[in-house]
Write an enzyme that holds these catalytic residues in place. Structure first.
Site, PDB file in Angstrom:
ATOM      1  N   HIS A  82       6.762 -13.249 -16.145  1.00 28.48           N
ATOM      2  CA  HIS A  82       5.646 -12.670 -16.041  1.00 28.48           C
ATOM      3  C   HIS A  82       5.145 -11.930 -14.600  1.00 28.48           C
ATOM      4  O   HIS A  82       4.989 -10.830 -14.345  1.00 28.48           O
ATOM      5  CB  HIS A  82       4.191 -13.560 -16.158  1.00 28.48           C
ATOM      6  N   ASP A 111       8.232  20.226  -4.564  1.00 27.21           N
ATOM      7  CA  ASP A 111       8.764  19.353  -5.356  1.00 27.21           C
ATOM      8  C   ASP A 111       9.003  18.302  -4.186  1.00 27.21           C
ATOM      9  O   ASP A 111       8.845  18.560  -2.923  1.00 27.21           O
ATOM     10  CB  ASP A 111      10.124  19.515  -5.884  1.00 27.21           C
ATOM     11  N   TRP A 146       9.278 -16.149  -9.695  1.00 25.72           N
ATOM     12  CA  TRP A 146       9.330 -14.883  -9.179  1.00 25.72           C
ATOM     13  C   TRP A 146       9.876 -14.732  -7.714  1.00 25.72           C
ATOM     14  O   TRP A 146      10.457 -13.905  -7.462  1.00 25.72           O
ATOM     15  CB  TRP A 146       8.103 -13.901  -9.396  1.00 25.72           C
ATOM     16  N   THR A 335      -8.441  -4.617   7.015  1.00 29.58           N
ATOM     17  CA  THR A 335      -8.702  -4.450   5.649  1.00 29.58           C
ATOM     18  C   THR A 335     -10.180  -4.332   5.264  1.00 29.58           C
ATOM     19  O   THR A 335     -10.453  -3.576   4.504  1.00 29.58           O
ATOM     20  CB  THR A 335      -8.029  -5.730   4.719  1.00 29.58           C
TER      21      THR A 335
END
Lengths: 618, 216, 120
Positions: A82, A111, A146, A335
């Site tokens: 997950h 491009d 992970w 932030t």
């Protein structure tokens, strides 16, 4: 000199396929950034669903105490995959879909700098994603988390093939990201239209620019960490062998030096998308554009100095803890500044609450919550309680789901018309948004509580009577609701492709360059390279901007008619990608495959490098 | 990469490939710092020998000398440094291909084939030194799995050697093109990119030589 | 592309290049730099064989400074960074700085670099 008025007739066959090279072969050989972006989008959405299903099974297992749906071994594979799927196969590629589709359009280019390398990046992602996903269907999926901490993931403690898939899979995926990063850095530096200075670039392109630098600097570190693990597992080296004197923290440091910039890689593109959506639906330019740019850069740079806040519980010592605590608190500032600037953008604007706008506002709200819990982790003594508990799980799902996914959804609803020529259905979008918003909070907010009450991460079950039961039940119900929300989204996506309302070049009345050209976008993007004199050419532009926009909004012209030379389509990038993955596969199957893959790769690489990108110019 | 770049518009007036190679070199800094840092982290922490700069007697009584050979490695370092000089002359030769050469000296200095060969040969000699070093270490009892020193040393220098090998193949490819159709000012960029890569690999070795071999 | 025969060492430019200086080191300059690099390497290796120098506190800093100098020479001249567009200097220095800081941080974190503040 263009004299035609802005056309009002629109193509009745607005589909995802541009003019030439249809059919499967057209997609296999494409080097067109728009098509590659669409390939990324479809593939990433598919992996998002797979990762979501893995989460649903996890939530079903944890719905009540002492669940018996899956075994502990299977559970380990589920949470590992997950995380791995969502980070590497869903969110990053969803961002890549926008990098690919959008960046050349936003900077006024035809491009990216290296179209074939671009295609190569996609195919490596696809084949690498398949490589790392197939094992779960045979229950031999990676199972070490992970983040793959050693010594658990060394051969001594994980003798099976699971971790081998993880190590090799991530190496493959790293190649994809790195190649793309070099491409986009070059593109953004070198292919901006005349007049588009760096400080006139759209915010999405700016945030993506920062992200590409994070990629090229962070991925080499995890590459080496994985090389060490690969060598330990395959060749018997000692990098993570504590009996030989190895330091168990080496992996952790190397991983998180990558891992922390990685989370900024995951969020900054979403921030960029929000910075596109909010101004359009507030009918105001972004508040404090320069500050938004500098805060993005600062987040990127500071992001390299906070990594050990993932390691407050390992015993680094007071000095190290303090230094990283301070740097982590500092990074909250740029932030937070962004949040205020977004609010400032909306303040006194004429707000239109389209689905895209709702998702964008959703990010602002939910990321703030995630940021608050994040700042709570920045204090080492406090984090000693929070780390490895569900409190952390709550935090990162708020920033990744409430942040990245919400932002990406905003981007999808916003740019769907540009990609397909049709609008997504707003009623279904409304259902999607609200169900998503409510379900997301239902799923993840209770985790703050179960975490504070001591529920550890990565446990396949828990006993009753610890005060966790209700919270887990609510989370699981929320997760099932998320399934419903996602189904609505998927239905809306595919139905709108066929029957959505025709959009036109600029359905939202937005201000940036990508909205000056038809939807869907012609193969050559811009009939003439625009000359840019402002940040919002369609809102604040001079006569020059308006002139280019007039020419570029014309439909129905082909590249030949306009005398524009486009690159050749070619299968070579795909062959190089496939052979490279085959080469890696040989490491777990048979060395013969490695040599075969390497041989084909070298030959096709030479063929690619020695053939011209495009037809000769006069 | 074979045909010269078409004259597309660029924001900076610089070639895309040159920008890309410098970004790549930046990325490689992080790759090699990870390898070098690991070597330094594990310096002095191997439980068993052989060691780089100290002798060691194994529990079974076998005696090992310090395993690094400074004179030999100094020679290989010199060879690699000279290969960078050859590379720079190769690039200059390609750039100045059409400049008329009057003396033999000028013709020698201006021969791209000569200097590309010199670079490739010196690079291969360096690799030869590395191969010699690796095999003699193995012979003397140090393999990649003997201890932390062996693991980190062979991986670091092995990665560097792999980069040199890729560079030599690149140079040989350029030579093949030079023989096929000649390399002139239109190819200067391609050769420049190869040169930048080559010099960077040399520069990494400068760091490795100091940090691994000379500092104890 | 036309070149000026009076300045044979000036390279023919490909495409339009703005902002690139036109001073260009001659092959002789490169040879001289090569000689300098060789001399420094000899100096470093010579120092290695003087035990009292190796044991002293200036040995490591001296080696680091010497190799930094070689590094800068190769990058500035052989890799042409001194003469090329400023962009390349930025593209290289940023990552180099981050790499250096990361390496130093790792050495501190693993106890291989110790800073002493006041009496220990």
């Amino acid at each position: 000199m263009a004299t035609t008025a802005v056309p009002t007739t629109l193509s009745p066959h607005a589909t995802l396929k541009p003019d030439s090279n249809s059919g499967v072969w057209g997609w296999l050989t494409t080097v067109d950034h728009k098509r590659i972006g669409i390939l990324y989008l479809y593939t990433a959405l598919a992996f998002f669903i797979i990762g979501g299903l893995e989460a649903v099974i996890i939530r079903a297992q944890l719905q009540g105490p002492n669940g018996t749906l899956v075994s502990p071994e299977t559970y380990n594979q589920l949470f590992t995959m997950h995380g791995t799927t969502m980070v590497f196969l869903a969110i990053m590629p969803l961002s890549a879909a926008f990098f690919n589709f959008l960046i050349p359009l936003q900077i006024g280019a035809r491009d990216v700098a290296f179209p074939r390398l671009n295609a190569f990046s996609y195919w490596v992602y696809l084949f690498g994603g398949i490589f790392i996903t197939v094992p779960i269907f045979f229950l031999v999926a990676p199972n070490g988390g992970w983040f793959g901490y050693t010594p658990l993931t060394t051969k001594a403690y994980s003798p099976g093939i699971n971790i081998d898939f993880w190590v090799i899979g991530l190496q493959i995926l790293g190649v994809s990201s790195l190649a793309a990063a070099f491409n986009f850095i070059t593109t953004i530096i070198n292919l901006r239209a005349p007049g588009m200075t760096l400080m006139r670039m759209p915010m999405f392109t700016w945030m993506s620019f920062v992200v590409q630098f994070l990629v090229i600097l962070a991925f080499p570190v995890i590459t080496i960490a994985l090389v060490f693990l690969l060598f330990d597992r395959f060749f018997g080296t000692m990098f993570y062998t504590t009996a030989a004197g190895a330091d168990p923290l080496l992996w952790q440091h190397l991983f998180w030096i990558f891992g922390h910039p990685e989370v900024y890689i995951l969020i900054l593109p979403a921030f960029g998308l929000v910075s596109e959506v909010l101004p359009t639906f507030s009918k105001k330019p972004l508040f404090g554009y320069p500050v938004m740019v500098y805060s993005g850069i600062l987040i990127g740079v500071l992001g390299f100095g906070v990594w050990a806040h993932h390691m407050f519980a390992v015993g680094m010592g007071a000095i190290a803890d303090s230094v990283f605590a301070v740097s982590t608190m500092l990074i909250a500032i740029p932030t937070g500044v962004k949040i205020f600037n977004w609010i400032g953008t909306m303040a006194q604007g004429q707000l239109r609450f389209t689905t895209a706008m709702k998702f964008a506002i959703g990010l602002v709200a939910l990321f703030t919550i995630g940021g608050i819990s994040g700042v709570m982790h920045s204090s080492p003594p406090a984090d000693l309680q929070q780390t490895d508990s569900y409190f952390i799980v709550a935090h990162f799902h708020y920033v990744l789901f409430g942040g990245s996914i919400m932002g990406i959804m905003a981007g999808i609803y916003y740019y769907f018309p540009k990609m397909t020529g049709r609008l997504m259905n707003e009623r279904l979008g409304n259902w999607h948004f609200w169900l998503n918003f409510i379900a997301m909070n239902l799923t993840f907010f209770p985790m703050h509580y179960s975490g504070m009450l001591g529920m550890p991460r990565r446990v396949y079950t828990y006993d009753s009577g610890q005060g966790w039961d209700t919270f887990n039940l609510i989370s699981s119900i929320g997760a099932y609701m998320l399934v419903a929300a996602t189904l609505i989204f998927v239905y809306n996506f595919f139905a709108s492709r066929k029957r959505g309302e025709i959009a036109g070049a600029n359905p939202w009345g937005a201000g940036t360059l990508e909205w000056t050209i038809p939807s869907p976008v012609p193969e050559y993007n811009f009939a003439v390279l625009p000359t840019v004199t402002s940040r919002y050419p369609l809102w604040e532009g001079s006569e020059k901007d308006a002139e280019s926009a007039r020419i570029n909004s014309q439909e129905g012209k082909t590249a030949e008619e306009l005398g524009i030379i486009l690159p050749y389509s070619t299968i070579k990038p795909m062959i190089v990608a496939l052979s490279m993955v085959v080469m890696f596969c040989g490491l777990i199957t048979t060395m013969a495959l490695t040599f075969l893959g390497a041989a084909i790769m070298v030959v096709s690489l030479y063929s690619w490098l020695l053939s011209p990108l495009e037809p000769e110019h006069h | 990469m074979s045909a010269p770049a078409a004259h597309h518009y660029t924001t900076t007036g610089l070639d895309n490939r040159k920008i890309a190679i410098w970004a790549f070199i930046g990325s490689e800094c992080m790759l090699f710092i990870s390898l070098i840092s690991t070597y330094l982290i594990y310096k002095g922490r191997s439980i068993v020998g052989p060691y780089p700069h100290e002798e060691w007697t194994s529990p079974e009584g076998r005696h090992f000398e310090p395993i690094l050979d400074i004179p030999v490695t100094s020679a290989s370092t010199f060879v690699l440094l000279m290969s960078s000089l050859a590379m720079v002359l190769a690039l200059a030769a390609v750039q100045n291909k059409n400049v008329p050469k009057r003396t033999t000296g000028e013709r020698i200095i201006g021969s791209s084939k000569l200097w590309l060969w010199m670079t490739a040969i010196l690079g291969t000699v360096f690799l030869g030194f590395q191969a010699y070093e690796f095999t003699s270490f193995v012979h003397e009892g140090l393999t990649i799995r003997t201890n932390l020193f062996g693991s980190s040393f062979f991986t670091l220098t092995g990665f560097h050697g792999a980069h040199v090998t890729a560079g030599v193949i690149w140079l040989l490819t350029l030579l093949a093109i030079d023989y096929r159709r000649g390399l002139g000012p239109n190819d200067a960029l391609n050769v420049d990119i190869a040169a930048l890569y080559w010099h960077f690999v040399d520069v990494v070795w400068i760091v490795i030589f100091t940090v691994v071999y000379l500092i104890q | 592309m036309a070149h000026d025969p009076a300045h044979p060492e000036e390279p023919a430019q490909e495409g339009h290049v703005s902002g690139e200086q036109h001073h260009h080191p001659t092959p002789m300059t490169y040879v001289k730099i090569g000689a300098l690099l060789t001399v420094i390497t000899i100096w470093e290796v010579w120092a290695y064989y003087i035990p009292s120098l190796v044991a002293s506190r200036i040995f490591v800093p001296m080696l680091l400074i010497l190799s930094a100098f070689k590094f800068i020479m190769v990058v500035m001249f052989y890799m042409h960074l001194k003469y090329d567009h400023k962009l390349f200097r930025v593209l290289f220095t940023g990552p180099l700085l981050i790499a250096a800081l990361t390496g130093i941080a790792l050495l501190f974190l693993f106890g291989q670099l110790v800073a002493r503040f006041g009496p220990s």
